[in-house]
Scaffold this active site. Structure first.
Site, PDB file in Angstrom:
ATOM      1  N   GLU A 140     -47.190 -26.005   4.518  1.00 30.54           N
ATOM      2  CA  GLU A 140     -45.976 -26.778   4.275  1.00 30.54           C
ATOM      3  C   GLU A 140     -44.974 -26.361   5.340  1.00 30.54           C
ATOM      4  OE1 GLU A 140     -45.478 -29.150   1.958  1.00 30.54           O
ATOM      5  OE2 GLU A 140     -47.556 -28.874   1.337  1.00 30.54           O
ATOM      6  N   TRP A 193     -26.459 -19.468  18.479  1.00 30.93           N
ATOM      7  CA  TRP A 193     -25.581 -18.713  17.568  1.00 30.93           C
ATOM      8  C   TRP A 193     -24.692 -17.762  18.356  1.00 30.93           C
ATOM      9  CZ3 TRP A 193     -24.220 -13.823  16.198  1.00 30.93           C
ATOM     10  CH2 TRP A 193     -23.652 -13.631  14.939  1.00 30.93           C
ATOM     11  N   ARG A 207     -40.332 -28.872  15.534  1.00 27.59           N
ATOM     12  CA  ARG A 207     -41.576 -28.696  16.295  1.00 27.59           C
ATOM     13  C   ARG A 207     -42.106 -27.288  16.112  1.00 27.59           C
ATOM     14  NH1 ARG A 207     -37.544 -29.783  20.779  1.00 27.59           N
ATOM     15  NH2 ARG A 207     -36.779 -27.741  21.418  1.00 27.59           N
ATOM     16  N   ASN A 212     -41.694 -18.734  26.555  1.00 27.00           N
ATOM     17  CA  ASN A 212     -40.425 -18.008  26.747  1.00 27.00           C
ATOM     18  C   ASN A 212     -40.601 -16.974  27.854  1.00 27.00           C
ATOM     19  OD1 ASN A 212     -39.849 -17.748  23.163  1.00 27.00           O
ATOM     20  ND2 ASN A 212     -39.115 -19.313  24.558  1.00 27.00           N
ATOM     21  N   ASP A 224     -35.719 -19.390  15.412  1.00 21.80           N
ATOM     22  CA  ASP A 224     -35.090 -20.072  16.552  1.00 21.80           C
ATOM     23  C   ASP A 224     -33.582 -20.254  16.319  1.00 21.80           C
ATOM     24  OD1 ASP A 224     -35.059 -21.302  19.047  1.00 21.80           O
ATOM     25  OD2 ASP A 224     -35.308 -23.299  18.161  1.00 21.80           O
ATOM     26  N   GLY A 225     -32.860 -20.326  17.422  1.00 24.10           N
ATOM     27  CA  GLY A 225     -31.424 -20.606  17.346  1.00 24.10           C
ATOM     28  C   GLY A 225     -30.537 -19.417  17.653  1.00 24.10           C
ATOM     29  N   ASN A 226     -31.144 -18.338  18.092  1.00 20.53           N
ATOM     30  CA  ASN A 226     -30.356 -17.128  18.389  1.00 20.53           C
ATOM     31  C   ASN A 226     -29.348 -17.363  19.515  1.00 20.53           C
ATOM     32  OD1 ASN A 226     -31.794 -15.634  16.520  1.00 20.53           O
ATOM     33  ND2 ASN A 226     -33.310 -14.980  18.019  1.00 20.53           N
TER      34      ASN A 226
END
Ligand code: IPE
Ligand code: IPE
Ligand code: MG
Length: 226
Positions: free
Chosen positions: A194, A17, A181, A60, A12-14
């Site tokens: 984990e 960025w 999340r 998405n 995530d975060g493309n």
């Protein structure tokens, strides 16, 4: 060396960025794709048998703008074509999980041509890409299939009909991009995983950061309720 069977990553975060570096979300997806290879190579070097990458969620697919989706489809198809020889050379077995229905024809076609390939001998890595994937739908499908087989609804039978029947539950799930999340990813399989939530946006996530996570992981005592 750490012995790991299965690592899963929510990439995530493309978009953020891309905005930060090019004022353009699309650029973020493009650089996000580029960031996959070093992670794959690290997994092979460290004998991690299964790597699952969350590339596109069902939500998405339903909720993102058409233009952004078309660009993701374009990048996905290009990635699969460009990396074909890399996958063969490195003895990577590539599979996909998620909903096929609704995807553009060319995407379905390339996915099924890859899925049809005979199993590679002396495999280095099972690479699984979650594309148009929903964990809730996966669980519903598994329940339905189990019932249709006239089998009891128990944990063993449900797991036999999940996509992860061969790879088993991931020991580690990493999410880049700063959100804490799972966004409908491996909800059943994460019961004892984990979870590592890192602020780094996916295109900036490095092998070094992955190593840091694995170093933390080996210090953790996993109890499984004991
Ligand atoms: C994750 O990046 C990849 C996809 C959902 C395709 P995003 O597109 O969600 O990027 P952000 O979270 O908006 O920065
Ligand atoms: C999850 O990211 C899906 C992928 C990274 C492929 P999202 O960006 O879609 O998640 P939400 O909407 O912020 O929960
Ligand atoms: Mg996001």
């Amino acid at each position: 060396m750490i012995r790991l069977n299965h690592v899963a990553i929510i990439m995530d975060g493309n978009g953020r960025w891309g905005i930060k570096n090019f004022k353009n979300r699309t650029k973020g997806h493009e650089y996000g794709v580029k960031n996959i290879k070093p992670i794959i190579e690290f997994c092979i070097r460290n004998k991690i048998k299964n790597l699952t990458l969350y590339a596109l969620s069902k939500d998405n697919f339903i909720k993102r703008k058409k233009g952004e989706l078309n660009n993701i489809f374009y990048l996905f198809e290009k990635y699969l074509n460009d990396q074909k020889t890399f996958f063969e050379k490195k003895k990577i077995n590539l599979t996909f999980i998620g909903e096929k229905s609704g995807l553009p024809k060319n995407i379905k076609k390339i996915m099924s041509s890859i899925n049809k390939k005979p199993n590679v001998l002396n495999l280095n890595l099972n690479l699984c890409i979650a594309f148009n994937y929903s964990s809730k739908l996966e669980i519903i499908k598994s329940f339905k299939k189990t019932l249709s087989q006239n089998k009891a609804l128990n944990i063993k039978n449900i797991e036999q009909n999940l996509y992860t029947v061969k790879s088993n539950d991931p020991e580690i799930i990493i999410r880049t991009g700063g959100m804490n999340r799972l966004s409908d990813f491996l909800l059943w399989q994460s019961a004892y995983s984990e979870l590592y939530f890192v602020k780094t946006l996916w295109p900036s996530f490095t092998v070094r950061k992955l190593k840091d996570i694995l170093r933390k992981f080996i210090t953790i005592k996993r109890n499984f309720g004991a």
